[in-house]
Write a protein that holds these residues in place. Structure first.
Motif, PDB file in Angstrom:
ATOM      1  N   TYR A   6       0.843  -1.197   0.000  1.00  0.00           N
ATOM      2  CA  TYR A   6       0.000   0.000   0.000  1.00  0.00           C
ATOM      3  C   TYR A   6       0.879   1.249   0.000  1.00  0.00           C
ATOM      4  CZ  TYR A   6      -3.121   3.544   2.094  1.00  0.00           C
ATOM      5  OH  TYR A   6      -3.832   4.692   2.381  1.00  0.00           O
ATOM      6  N   MET A   7       0.718   2.108  -1.018  1.00  0.00           N
ATOM      7  CA  MET A   7       1.602   3.270  -1.114  1.00  0.00           C
ATOM      8  C   MET A   7       1.367   4.258   0.033  1.00  0.00           C
ATOM      9  SD  MET A   7       0.194   5.852  -4.066  1.00  0.00           S
ATOM     10  CE  MET A   7       0.378   4.728  -5.423  1.00  0.00           C
ATOM     11  N   GLY A   8       0.171   4.269   0.609  1.00  0.00           N
ATOM     12  CA  GLY A   8      -0.083   5.130   1.759  1.00  0.00           C
ATOM     13  C   GLY A   8       0.730   4.730   2.969  1.00  0.00           C
ATOM     14  N   ALA A   9       0.998   3.433   3.106  1.00  0.00           N
ATOM     15  CA  ALA A   9       1.849   2.971   4.208  1.00  0.00           C
ATOM     16  C   ALA A   9       3.280   3.452   3.998  1.00  0.00           C
ATOM     17  CB  ALA A   9       1.804   1.451   4.308  1.00  0.00           C
ATOM     18  N   LEU A  10       3.766   3.355   2.760  1.00  0.00           N
ATOM     19  CA  LEU A  10       5.107   3.859   2.475  1.00  0.00           C
ATOM     20  C   LEU A  10       5.180   5.354   2.749  1.00  0.00           C
ATOM     21  CD1 LEU A  10       5.881   1.980  -0.867  1.00  0.00           C
ATOM     22  CD2 LEU A  10       6.629   1.376   1.442  1.00  0.00           C
ATOM     23  N   GLY A  11       4.137   6.086   2.363  1.00  0.00           N
ATOM     24  CA  GLY A  11       4.116   7.518   2.629  1.00  0.00           C
ATOM     25  C   GLY A  11       4.136   7.837   4.111  1.00  0.00           C
ATOM     26  N   ALA A  12       3.404   7.041   4.899  1.00  0.00           N
ATOM     27  CA  ALA A  12       3.368   7.264   6.343  1.00  0.00           C
ATOM     28  C   ALA A  12       4.712   6.940   6.986  1.00  0.00           C
ATOM     29  CB  ALA A  12       2.266   6.419   6.974  1.00  0.00           C
ATOM     30  N   PHE A  13       5.321   5.847   6.567  1.00  0.00           N
ATOM     31  CA  PHE A  13       6.572   5.410   7.192  1.00  0.00           C
ATOM     32  C   PHE A  13       7.768   6.234   6.727  1.00  0.00           C
ATOM     33  CE2 PHE A  13       4.493   0.947   7.081  1.00  0.00           C
ATOM     34  CZ  PHE A  13       3.696   1.267   8.164  1.00  0.00           C
ATOM     35  N   ASN A  14       7.732   6.734   5.500  1.00  0.00           N
ATOM     36  CA  ASN A  14       8.892   7.416   4.921  1.00  0.00           C
ATOM     37  C   ASN A  14       9.391   8.586   5.768  1.00  0.00           C
ATOM     38  OD1 ASN A  14       9.317   5.844   2.667  1.00  0.00           O
ATOM     39  ND2 ASN A  14       8.123   7.137   1.290  1.00  0.00           N
ATOM     40  N   ALA A  15       8.472   9.284   6.419  1.00  0.00           N
ATOM     41  CA  ALA A  15       8.866  10.457   7.205  1.00  0.00           C
ATOM     42  C   ALA A  15       9.823  10.105   8.333  1.00  0.00           C
ATOM     43  CB  ALA A  15       7.629  11.145   7.776  1.00  0.00           C
TER      44      ALA A  15
ATOM     45  N   SER B  58      -1.221  -5.952   4.409  1.00  0.00           N
ATOM     46  CA  SER B  58      -2.676  -6.047   4.295  1.00  0.00           C
ATOM     47  C   SER B  58      -2.965  -7.459   3.816  1.00  0.00           C
ATOM     48  CB  SER B  58      -3.207  -5.008   3.299  1.00  0.00           C
ATOM     49  OG  SER B  58      -4.602  -5.145   3.124  1.00  0.00           O
ATOM     50  N   VAL B  59      -3.557  -8.267   4.668  1.00  0.00           N
ATOM     51  CA  VAL B  59      -3.674  -9.694   4.370  1.00  0.00           C
ATOM     52  C   VAL B  59      -4.994 -10.063   3.708  1.00  0.00           C
ATOM     53  CG1 VAL B  59      -2.067 -10.369   6.199  1.00  0.00           C
ATOM     54  CG2 VAL B  59      -4.505 -10.173   6.718  1.00  0.00           C
ATOM     55  N   ASP B  60      -5.940  -9.121   3.638  1.00  0.00           N
ATOM     56  CA  ASP B  60      -7.236  -9.369   3.006  1.00  0.00           C
ATOM     57  C   ASP B  60      -7.427  -8.407   1.845  1.00  0.00           C
ATOM     58  OD1 ASP B  60      -8.592 -11.379   4.853  1.00  0.00           O
ATOM     59  OD2 ASP B  60      -8.046  -9.799   6.272  1.00  0.00           O
TER      60      ASP B  60
ATOM     61  N   ILE C 104       2.032  -5.466  11.972  1.00  0.00           N
ATOM     62  CA  ILE C 104       0.934  -4.518  11.767  1.00  0.00           C
ATOM     63  C   ILE C 104      -0.007  -5.094  10.716  1.00  0.00           C
ATOM     64  CG2 ILE C 104       0.291  -2.184  11.058  1.00  0.00           C
ATOM     65  CD1 ILE C 104       3.096  -1.291  11.978  1.00  0.00           C
ATOM     66  N   GLU C 105      -1.219  -5.413  11.146  1.00  0.00           N
ATOM     67  CA  GLU C 105      -2.236  -5.991  10.271  1.00  0.00           C
ATOM     68  C   GLU C 105      -3.168  -4.880   9.790  1.00  0.00           C
ATOM     69  OE1 GLU C 105      -5.687  -9.493  10.291  1.00  0.00           O
ATOM     70  OE2 GLU C 105      -4.770  -8.855  12.178  1.00  0.00           O
TER      71      GLU C 105
ATOM     72  N   TYR D 263      -9.847  -3.552   4.415  1.00  0.00           N
ATOM     73  CA  TYR D 263     -10.804  -4.162   3.478  1.00  0.00           C
ATOM     74  C   TYR D 263     -11.413  -5.457   4.003  1.00  0.00           C
ATOM     75  CZ  TYR D 263      -8.459  -0.859   0.426  1.00  0.00           C
ATOM     76  OH  TYR D 263      -7.940   0.298  -0.110  1.00  0.00           O
ATOM     77  N   GLN D 264     -11.194  -5.768   5.251  1.00  0.00           N
ATOM     78  CA  GLN D 264     -11.576  -7.078   5.773  1.00  0.00           C
ATOM     79  C   GLN D 264     -13.071  -7.374   5.613  1.00  0.00           C
ATOM     80  OE1 GLN D 264     -11.205  -7.919  10.092  1.00  0.00           O
ATOM     81  NE2 GLN D 264      -9.975  -9.674   9.490  1.00  0.00           N
ATOM     82  N   SER D 265     -13.913  -6.366   5.685  1.00  0.00           N
ATOM     83  CA  SER D 265     -15.363  -6.588   5.580  1.00  0.00           C
ATOM     84  C   SER D 265     -15.827  -6.848   4.153  1.00  0.00           C
ATOM     85  CB  SER D 265     -16.130  -5.374   6.132  1.00  0.00           C
ATOM     86  OG  SER D 265     -15.900  -5.206   7.509  1.00  0.00           O
ATOM     87  N   LEU D 266     -14.952  -6.612   3.177  1.00  0.00           N
ATOM     88  CA  LEU D 266     -15.382  -6.642   1.778  1.00  0.00           C
ATOM     89  C   LEU D 266     -15.051  -7.968   1.104  1.00  0.00           C
ATOM     90  CD1 LEU D 266     -14.483  -3.011   0.619  1.00  0.00           C
ATOM     91  CD2 LEU D 266     -16.492  -3.862   1.841  1.00  0.00           C
ATOM     92  N   ARG D 267     -15.467  -9.065   1.689  1.00  0.00           N
ATOM     93  CA  ARG D 267     -15.308 -10.381   1.052  1.00  0.00           C
ATOM     94  C   ARG D 267     -16.560 -10.708   0.260  1.00  0.00           C
ATOM     95  NH1 ARG D 267     -12.554 -14.935   0.716  1.00  0.00           N
ATOM     96  NH2 ARG D 267     -10.922 -14.247   2.150  1.00  0.00           N
ATOM     97  N   TYR D 268     -16.354 -11.146  -1.008  1.00  0.00           N
ATOM     98  CA  TYR D 268     -17.488 -11.460  -1.886  1.00  0.00           C
ATOM     99  C   TYR D 268     -17.658 -12.956  -2.108  1.00  0.00           C
ATOM    100  CZ  TYR D 268     -16.139  -6.640  -2.741  1.00  0.00           C
ATOM    101  OH  TYR D 268     -15.757  -5.337  -2.568  1.00  0.00           O
ATOM    102  N   ASP D 269     -16.579 -13.689  -2.093  1.00  0.00           N
ATOM    103  CA  ASP D 269     -16.640 -15.140  -2.236  1.00  0.00           C
ATOM    104  C   ASP D 269     -15.336 -15.728  -1.721  1.00  0.00           C
ATOM    105  OD1 ASP D 269     -14.790 -14.743  -4.409  1.00  0.00           O
ATOM    106  OD2 ASP D 269     -16.494 -14.427  -5.739  1.00  0.00           O
TER     107      ASP D 269
END
Length: 406
Positions: free
Chosen positions: A128-137, A173-175, A204-205, A209-215
């Motif tokens: 996730y690029m947002g995680a890289l952005g958060a950690f980069n600082a 992000s595992v899901d 860090i989990e 998106y964990q709620s968005l399972r379709y099948d």
């Protein structure tokens, strides 16, 4: 004033989000966009929020909503979250939960809590690029987290020490991960836990998106697996980050962290120094709407996004050339497309916008080393069927044209 001379060294690690820039294209009517990984606003429970806000200001709770509050978060909301966590195998109490301004703030706080300059964070490739952005600082190095690899804890540790620091945490992000849409199975999740234990680091989990399972077969939360083994959250190293942004309302910026109390207490101190507390009004409104409509809202999202995913997968099957492959996610919002090695996603985007008016996110931004440029991320959450058909058809055309020229 020469501003560059006074900026902190960490400033050089901060870069504009390619997704934030691409979102500006959504206002252009001639662009078909598969770029923004955002929920469809037509599905927001606006009536429920309208009623909630009206009710808040018709009672004494309206004064509380406009007042300063505790840093940990609105107590009734944390009570509801504790109940929800228990239902997915994460028994906890209020002191194990911190409300944040979206899960993005949680990632920033965790980077601040654990990372010193030259430390190493283990992340998936891509991530996730947002995680890289958060950690980069916080000026870390990155190493590849791959639960299927044969790398040992000693190897990770030695690599980090050679770079002048230590391995401080693993993140994934595992899901239905952003950007690939892929889900780790139980064996892979256990591998993450085993590696984290061998390195004696937190995991860090990111469960946005964990709620968005379709099948497919539901998988347990990593934190739930660890609690099952250890008996109590207080003995667990997993830190769970959740969000209402993908289910109820991203604009209200309400997320949460679930972890051992010692971790939450430290994060509360960071929260106090950062913004005191997340917006009281937003937390109170989310609490009311979540209690009234969460299950119904998730069912609506799953039904709608599942159909759009299926439609996009069918369009890709129909329109893509043979040398292109893609993931088949069981949930979430994203499909990851792998292009031929000689096509760079950023170059393809420039040509696609110029000739076909189709937007997507180039894959290089999701890699900590900015490598692997032949991937692109497509989002189906806001794409209607006719736009999917037209947009994927155009994308297939520009890929064929580009392939013929390389």
């Amino acid at each position: 004033m020469d501003w560059a001379q006074v900026f902190a060294s960490r400033q050089s690690r901060m870069k504009a989000s390619e997704i934030r820039e691409l979102l500006k294209l959504l206002d252009q009517p001639d662009i078909i966009s598969f770029a923004g990984g955002i929920p469809d606003p037509a599905l927001f429970p606006t009536d429920a929020f309208s009623e909630a806000f009206a009710d808040i200001f018709s009672t004494a709770e309206g004064q509380q909503a406009l007042q300063y509050s505790v840093s940990e978060g609105y107590k009734p909301l944390r009570e509801w979250l504790a109940q929800q966590m228990g239902e997915i195998g994460i028994p906890c109490d209020l002191d194990n939960i911190l409300i944040t301004s979206g899960s993005q703030q949680a990632l920033d706080y965790l980077g601040k809590l654990f990372l010193s300059p030259n430390d190493t964070a283990l992340v998936t490739w891509p991530t996730y690029m947002g995680a890289l952005g958060a950690f980069n600082a916080y000026e870390p190095h990155y190493d590849r987290l791959d639960p299927a690899s044969n790398r040992t804890a000693d190897d990770y540790r030695a690599t980090a020490e050679a770079k002048g620091g230590a391995v401080k945490f693993a993140y994934a992000s595992v899901d239905f991960a952003n950007p690939t849409g892929m889900t780790m199975d139980r064996r892979e999740r256990q591998g993450l836990l085993d590696l984290s234990e061998a390195l004696d680091i937190p995991f860090i989990e990111d469960a946005a998106y964990q709620s968005l399972r379709y099948d497919g077969e539901p998988q347990p939360s990593v934190l739930a697996m660890e609690i099952e083994k250890r008996g109590t959250i207080e003995d667990c190293r997993t830190i769970y980050c959740g969000s209402f942004s993908k289910t109820l309302a991203p604009g209200l910026r309400v997320g949460w962290v679930v972890a051992a109390k010692e971790v939450i207490q430290r994060l509360v101190l960071i929260k106090q120094a950062s913004d005191l507390h997340s917006a009281s009004l937003n937390q109170i409104a989310i609490n009311r709407v979540a209690r009234a409509t969460f299950g119904k809202q998730v069912d609506l999202i799953r039904k709608t996004y599942s159909a759009r995913r299926d439609h996009m997968l069918a369009a890709l099957e129909r329109e893509m050339p043979d040398n292109v492959s893609w993931t088949r996610p069981e949930g979430g919002m994203f499909i990851w497309v792998t292009l031929p090695q000689d096509i760079d996603g950023a170059d393809l985007l420039a040509e696609s916008l110029k000739t076909e008016k189709v937007a997507f996110v180039p894959g290089r931004a999701f890699y900590a080393d900015s490598a692997n440029g032949n991937g692109i991320r497509l989002s189906f959450s806001c794409a209607l069927p006719d736009k999917i058909d037209e947009g994927i058809g155009r994308l297939g055309r520009v890929i064929r044209q580009t392939s013929a020229q390389t």
